[in-house]
Design an enzyme around this catalytic site. Structure first.
Site, PDB file in Angstrom:
ATOM      1  N   ASP A  23       1.051  -1.119  -0.105  1.00 23.23           N
ATOM      2  CA  ASP A  23       0.087  -0.051  -0.112  1.00 23.23           C
ATOM      3  C   ASP A  23       0.921   1.249  -0.086  1.00 23.23           C
ATOM      4  O   ASP A  23       2.225   1.218   0.247  1.00 23.23           O
ATOM      5  CB  ASP A  23      -1.005  -0.072   1.090  1.00 23.23           C
ATOM      6  CG  ASP A  23      -0.205  -0.441   2.443  1.00 23.23           C
ATOM      7  OD1 ASP A  23       0.773  -0.423   2.445  1.00 23.23           O
ATOM      8  OD2 ASP A  23      -0.838  -0.982   3.347  1.00 23.23           O
ATOM      9  N   ASN A  83      -7.663  -2.750  14.076  1.00 24.68           N
ATOM     10  CA  ASN A  83      -8.910  -3.123  13.631  1.00 24.68           C
ATOM     11  C   ASN A  83      -8.970  -4.025  12.896  1.00 24.68           C
ATOM     12  O   ASN A  83      -9.979  -4.483  12.274  1.00 24.68           O
ATOM     13  CB  ASN A  83      -9.573  -1.525  13.207  1.00 24.68           C
ATOM     14  CG  ASN A  83      -8.899  -1.308  11.793  1.00 24.68           C
ATOM     15  OD1 ASN A  83      -7.842  -1.745  11.323  1.00 24.68           O
ATOM     16  ND2 ASN A  83      -9.361  -0.445  11.345  1.00 24.68           N
ATOM     17  N   HIS A 124      -7.403  -4.662  10.237  1.00 29.40           N
ATOM     18  CA  HIS A 124      -6.955  -4.354   8.665  1.00 29.40           C
ATOM     19  C   HIS A 124      -5.833  -5.009   8.423  1.00 29.40           C
ATOM     20  O   HIS A 124      -4.883  -5.130   9.060  1.00 29.40           O
ATOM     21  CB  HIS A 124      -7.000  -3.042   8.303  1.00 29.40           C
ATOM     22  CG  HIS A 124      -5.926  -2.060   8.728  1.00 29.40           C
ATOM     23  ND1 HIS A 124      -5.895  -0.808   9.141  1.00 29.40           N
ATOM     24  CD2 HIS A 124      -4.407  -2.427   8.953  1.00 29.40           C
ATOM     25  CE1 HIS A 124      -4.725  -0.364   9.656  1.00 29.40           C
ATOM     26  NE2 HIS A 124      -3.846  -1.293   9.447  1.00 29.40           N
ATOM     27  N   GLU A 149      -9.776  -1.832   5.105  1.00 29.88           N
ATOM     28  CA  GLU A 149     -10.369  -1.487   6.445  1.00 29.88           C
ATOM     29  C   GLU A 149     -11.791  -2.320   6.615  1.00 29.88           C
ATOM     30  O   GLU A 149     -12.258  -2.836   5.644  1.00 29.88           O
ATOM     31  CB  GLU A 149     -10.785   0.011   6.418  1.00 29.88           C
ATOM     32  CG  GLU A 149      -9.337   0.972   6.315  1.00 29.88           C
ATOM     33  CD  GLU A 149      -8.654   1.134   7.512  1.00 29.88           C
ATOM     34  OE1 GLU A 149      -8.460   0.035   8.459  1.00 29.88           O
ATOM     35  OE2 GLU A 149      -8.429   2.130   7.988  1.00 29.88           O
TER      36      GLU A 149
END
Ligand code: F6R
Length: 241
Positions: free
Chosen positions: A67, A136, A138, A143
């Protein structure tokens, strides 16, 4: 799913570097999928050390990163492109032309994502994908969502990710709000996936992701279905399982 329990961050990093090193020795022109963040830095340091000792050769290795923040170019010290050069590529004998990170300053999101997927395809897919785990759940910047994404796409970062990543920036306002990320499908297509996780702060998400239901609300949970997934985590990260 295999779980390798490491004593601490250093041990986790050496175990992971051993797996990557074996991959490069067995297939010198392999495609490595790479990650940024705090978790893999120790792994990269160990690989650099073994390279300097003459034990590992990256001359034919090709890489593709997960990313990049939208809006940051390679000269920005918060970009993932910069991170990879600083923490790995500048210290080993990899050919810069064989390294790939999404181009954060390409304003044509659709074009950039299609270009990146074509790069992954042209390499014949990923032999080993290294991952970290977001607080979280990810992976890459995939996400929590209503569905799993297939390919590289532009994503709006969640508040949890902005909060977690602001430690790297001078001010919270400086944290980019968008990123380009490989999709869950791209990650699941990797022939082998290795995740590094450390610290008690990740203990509850490790439990949720790998011992809870498989759901796009916890993107990493899909890895329970991968044929060759190894979690390398320290005792603190594994303390709730
Ligand atoms: C980084 C990435 C992210 C991180 C995750 C964990 O390229 O894709 O998914 O792996 O946010 O970050 P750290 O390791 O800093 O806790």
């Amino acid at each position: 799913m295999k779980i390798i329990s490491a004593r601490d961050y250093g041990h986790m990093s050496r175990q992971t570097a051993n797996i990557i090193s074996a991959q490069v020795i067995l297939k010198p022109d392999c495609v490595l999928g790479l990650a940024t963040g705090s978790s893999p830095i120790g792994t990269y340091r160990q690989l650099i050390d073994w390279y300097r000792k003459g034990d590992i050769d990256f001359s034919q290795v090709r890489t593709v990163n997960l990313d990049e923040y939208v809006g940051l170019d390679a000269s920005n010290d918060q970009s993932y492109n910069y991170f990879m050069c600083h923490n790995l590529f500048d210290h080993i004998n990899i050919d810069p032309d064989n390294t790939n990170v999404p181009c954060g300053v390409n304003p044509d999101a659709e074009g950039e994502c299609a270009r990146y997927d074509a790069v992954i395809r042209s390499m014949g897919g990923i032999d080993l994908q290294l991952l970290g785990l977001g607080p979280n759940g990810h992976i890459g910047f995939n996400e929590p969502d209503d569905c799993f994404s297939r390919h590289t796409h532009k994503v709006a970062l969640t508040e949890a990710t902005i909060q977690a990543n602001k430690r790297f920036f001078e001010r919270e306002e400086d944290v980019p709000r968008f990123a380009y990320t490989m999709g869950i499908g791209d990650i699941m297509n990797a022939r082998r996936v290795v995740m590094v996780v450390s610290g008690s702060g990740k203990a509850s998400i490790v439990k949720e992701a790998f011992f809870g239901p498989i759901t796009p609300r916890v993107p990493a949970s899909i890895l329970q279905l991968h044929r060759d997934f190894t979690l390398v985590a320290d005792e603190a990260a594994l303390s709730q399982i």
